[in-house]
Design a protein around this motif. Sequence first.
Motif, PDB file in Angstrom:
ATOM      1  N   ARG A  33      -6.785   2.616 -10.681  1.00  0.00           N
ATOM      2  CA  ARG A  33      -7.842   3.582 -11.013  1.00  0.00           C
ATOM      3  C   ARG A  33      -7.332   5.027 -10.953  1.00  0.00           C
ATOM      4  N   LEU A  34      -6.204   5.223 -10.271  1.00  0.00           N
ATOM      5  CA  LEU A  34      -5.652   6.568 -10.079  1.00  0.00           C
ATOM      6  C   LEU A  34      -4.359   6.772 -10.861  1.00  0.00           C
ATOM      7  N   ASP A  35      -4.143   5.948 -11.868  1.00  0.00           N
ATOM      8  CA  ASP A  35      -2.965   6.055 -12.739  1.00  0.00           C
ATOM      9  C   ASP A  35      -1.678   5.762 -11.983  1.00  0.00           C
ATOM     10  N   ASN A  36      -1.743   4.895 -11.009  1.00  0.00           N
ATOM     11  CA  ASN A  36      -0.576   4.387 -10.286  1.00  0.00           C
ATOM     12  C   ASN A  36       0.405   5.466  -9.819  1.00  0.00           C
ATOM     13  N   PRO A  37      -0.031   6.298  -8.883  1.00  0.00           N
ATOM     14  CA  PRO A  37       0.854   7.358  -8.382  1.00  0.00           C
ATOM     15  C   PRO A  37       2.116   6.826  -7.729  1.00  0.00           C
ATOM     16  N   GLU A  38       2.076   5.619  -7.169  1.00  0.00           N
ATOM     17  CA  GLU A  38       3.260   5.054  -6.489  1.00  0.00           C
ATOM     18  C   GLU A  38       4.430   4.868  -7.438  1.00  0.00           C
ATOM     19  N   ASN A  39       4.137   4.700  -8.733  1.00  0.00           N
ATOM     20  CA  ASN A  39       5.202   4.509  -9.722  1.00  0.00           C
ATOM     21  C   ASN A  39       5.865   5.818 -10.142  1.00  0.00           C
ATOM     22  N   LYS A  40       5.326   6.923  -9.684  1.00  0.00           N
ATOM     23  CA  LYS A  40       5.884   8.244 -10.026  1.00  0.00           C
ATOM     24  C   LYS A  40       6.812   8.778  -8.943  1.00  0.00           C
ATOM     25  N   LEU A  41       7.101   7.948  -7.952  1.00  0.00           N
ATOM     26  CA  LEU A  41       7.896   8.372  -6.802  1.00  0.00           C
ATOM     27  C   LEU A  41       9.217   7.618  -6.717  1.00  0.00           C
ATOM     28  N   GLN A  42      10.230   8.318  -6.216  1.00  0.00           N
ATOM     29  CA  GLN A  42      11.484   7.678  -5.817  1.00  0.00           C
ATOM     30  C   GLN A  42      11.332   7.315  -4.334  1.00  0.00           C
ATOM     31  N   VAL A  43      11.485   6.031  -4.005  1.00  0.00           N
ATOM     32  CA  VAL A  43      11.078   5.550  -2.685  1.00  0.00           C
ATOM     33  C   VAL A  43      12.222   4.851  -1.959  1.00  0.00           C
ATOM     34  N   VAL A  44      12.257   5.030  -0.631  1.00  0.00           N
ATOM     35  CA  VAL A  44      12.990   4.142   0.267  1.00  0.00           C
ATOM     36  C   VAL A  44      11.937   3.453   1.132  1.00  0.00           C
ATOM     37  N   HIS A  45      11.992   2.124   1.175  1.00  0.00           N
ATOM     38  CA  HIS A  45      10.959   1.346   1.871  1.00  0.00           C
ATOM     39  C   HIS A  45      11.575   0.690   3.100  1.00  0.00           C
ATOM     40  N   LEU A  46      10.916   0.817   4.255  1.00  0.00           N
ATOM     41  CA  LEU A  46      11.421   0.260   5.506  1.00  0.00           C
ATOM     42  C   LEU A  46      10.431  -0.720   6.111  1.00  0.00           C
ATOM     43  N   ALA A  47      10.954  -1.857   6.572  1.00  0.00           N
ATOM     44  CA  ALA A  47      10.161  -2.828   7.322  1.00  0.00           C
ATOM     45  C   ALA A  47      11.043  -3.376   8.429  1.00  0.00           C
ATOM     46  N   GLY A  48      10.432  -3.933   9.459  1.00  0.00           N
ATOM     47  CA  GLY A  48      11.204  -4.482  10.564  1.00  0.00           C
ATOM     48  C   GLY A  48      10.440  -4.312  11.863  1.00  0.00           C
ATOM     49  N   THR A  49      10.972  -4.884  12.931  1.00  0.00           N
ATOM     50  CA  THR A  49      10.268  -4.858  14.204  1.00  0.00           C
ATOM     51  C   THR A  49      10.497  -3.548  14.944  1.00  0.00           C
ATOM     52  N   ASN A  50      11.758  -3.173  15.140  1.00  0.00           N
ATOM     53  CA  ASN A  50      12.108  -1.928  15.814  1.00  0.00           C
ATOM     54  C   ASN A  50      13.123  -1.168  14.971  1.00  0.00           C
ATOM     55  N   GLY A  51      13.169   0.139  15.171  1.00  0.00           N
ATOM     56  CA  GLY A  51      14.179   0.951  14.503  1.00  0.00           C
ATOM     57  C   GLY A  51      13.757   1.583  13.198  1.00  0.00           C
ATOM     58  N   LYS A  52      12.566   1.228  12.689  1.00  0.00           N
ATOM     59  CA  LYS A  52      12.133   1.810  11.415  1.00  0.00           C
ATOM     60  C   LYS A  52      12.006   3.327  11.513  1.00  0.00           C
ATOM     61  N   GLY A  53      11.276   3.781  12.547  1.00  0.00           N
ATOM     62  CA  GLY A  53      11.022   5.209  12.685  1.00  0.00           C
ATOM     63  C   GLY A  53      12.288   6.011  12.896  1.00  0.00           C
ATOM     64  N   SER A  54      13.200   5.473  13.704  1.00  0.00           N
ATOM     65  CA  SER A  54      14.452   6.179  13.977  1.00  0.00           C
ATOM     66  C   SER A  54      15.342   6.214  12.737  1.00  0.00           C
ATOM     67  N   THR A  55      15.443   5.082  12.050  1.00  0.00           N
ATOM     68  CA  THR A  55      16.244   5.039  10.823  1.00  0.00           C
ATOM     69  C   THR A  55      15.676   5.998   9.791  1.00  0.00           C
ATOM     70  N   LEU A  56      14.368   6.000   9.659  1.00  0.00           N
ATOM     71  CA  LEU A  56      13.704   6.922   8.741  1.00  0.00           C
ATOM     72  C   LEU A  56      13.997   8.375   9.106  1.00  0.00           C
ATOM     73  N   THR A  57      13.999   8.673  10.400  1.00  0.00           N
ATOM     74  CA  THR A  57      14.245  10.045  10.850  1.00  0.00           C
ATOM     75  C   THR A  57      15.663  10.491  10.515  1.00  0.00           C
ATOM     76  N   PHE A  58      16.653   9.622  10.749  1.00  0.00           N
ATOM     77  CA  PHE A  58      18.027   9.952  10.348  1.00  0.00           C
ATOM     78  C   PHE A  58      18.105  10.163   8.839  1.00  0.00           C
ATOM     79  N   LEU A  59      17.461   9.284   8.090  1.00  0.00           N
ATOM     80  CA  LEU A  59      17.497   9.362   6.635  1.00  0.00           C
ATOM     81  C   LEU A  59      16.837  10.642   6.131  1.00  0.00           C
ATOM     82  N   GLU A  60      15.722  11.000   6.738  1.00  0.00           N
ATOM     83  CA  GLU A  60      15.041  12.248   6.371  1.00  0.00           C
ATOM     84  C   GLU A  60      15.960  13.448   6.592  1.00  0.00           C
ATOM     85  N   SER A  61      16.623  13.484   7.734  1.00  0.00           N
ATOM     86  CA  SER A  61      17.498  14.601   8.050  1.00  0.00           C
ATOM     87  C   SER A  61      18.674  14.689   7.081  1.00  0.00           C
ATOM     88  N   ILE A  62      19.254  13.540   6.742  1.00  0.00           N
ATOM     89  CA  ILE A  62      20.375  13.513   5.787  1.00  0.00           C
ATOM     90  C   ILE A  62      19.919  13.985   4.413  1.00  0.00           C
TER      91      ILE A  62
END
Length: 417
Positions: A33-62
């Motif tokens: 209904r919103l013209d699929n905004p998710e398809n307009k983004l370049q994405v890195v997707h993270l899943a897992g039990t632990n370490g997602k937030g920390s890995t994301l933080t390192f990746l953001e900084s880089i």
Amino acid sequence: MIPKLNSYKEKWNVQSDDVIKPGLTAIQEALARLDNPENKLQVVHLAGTNGKGSTLTFLESIAKEHGLRVGKFMSPCILDVHDQIQVEGQAITEAEMNHVFQQMQAAGLSGKLTDFELLTVAVFLHFVASDVDIALIEAGMGGLLDSTNVVTPIVSIIPSIALEHTNFLGNTIESITHHKAGIIKPYRPVVIGDLPLEAKNIVYQEAQKQHSSVLELNHHFYIEQKNDGESYMHNDNSFHITKLTRTMKGAHQGNNMALAITAFFEVATALELQLSKEAIQKAVKNATILGRFEEIMPYIFLDGAHNPASAEKLIETIKHEFPGEQITFVIGILADKAVTEILQQFEQVSDYFYFVDFNNPRAMAAHYMLELSNASHKVVLEDYVQFLKLQSENKSRTIVSGSLYLLTEVRSRLKNI
């Protein structure tokens, strides 16, 4: 409940359910209904039990050090819904949140989604409006049926897998991995940490089905300890970087750093960026995350170890950073977590436990935690704010842990003293 989300729902008369309903049909219909905004983004997707937030933080900084405009979505919040959605390190503002809610209201989304699905839609709309170069998206729960799994990422990351959310994801490593591996997309690589063998097998099987390459820690890339810091290398010697010094403590954070560097190779390739070793060195040093062995006051640390695997990592860090010191724990845990196992981990390094109640309907009562504890010195603590203040003044090393929701409450209350 997501703090402060209800105020926007009420203001814009957009209803959503405060429940978990795994599945993608509702959010896919909403995004259409919103013209699929998710398809307009370049994405890195993270899943897992632990370490997602920390890995994301390192990746953001880089990514930032390479000049990219970065959006990130993390769960749960630190203080309230605003800090879950950030662009360039800045939380979404009230005006920006009003704008995306106005769009969702106009699209007729009221009553069609859960709270987390609604928030996920808001994330995509805000990142498109903010013209981010890269969107770092953390799955809320699982992966396969999580509302964030509507994206087609440049690269997926699975830092770790352990038992969690067993009422939704199943009570075996295999069933949980089936959900986590659901974020692997056709012809898109996946970067994985040190997974249990049974989990690793399932990830490789899924990647083969999706024609996706797997980049595995300690198989395709490595971290080594050196006198002047850590070194990172690919096994084909295509990239080697030395003198990596982290602010984020713990050997496990070295692994998360390696995952982030490896994933950024894929980002750089997709976006045609020139990799800079100097930028990576600076980014790694600058990367910090709230609630990960975070010294919020002198001698007072917050760490969101909320399952046995993350508790084990916290214990390793304590042993390395404070060998032989007396440690005091202030603990609050959600009742649906593996409370006994978490406490057994903590009891390896301390015999001093103070159990607290905190404002969450899923929280285990402090007196129940006390009954489960084997510590010889254990107390139900009524006023943890004054206790922490005294502990700091007395230079008594104290760790607040057990639930990210407790950390949010502690942080908010300590700001007022």
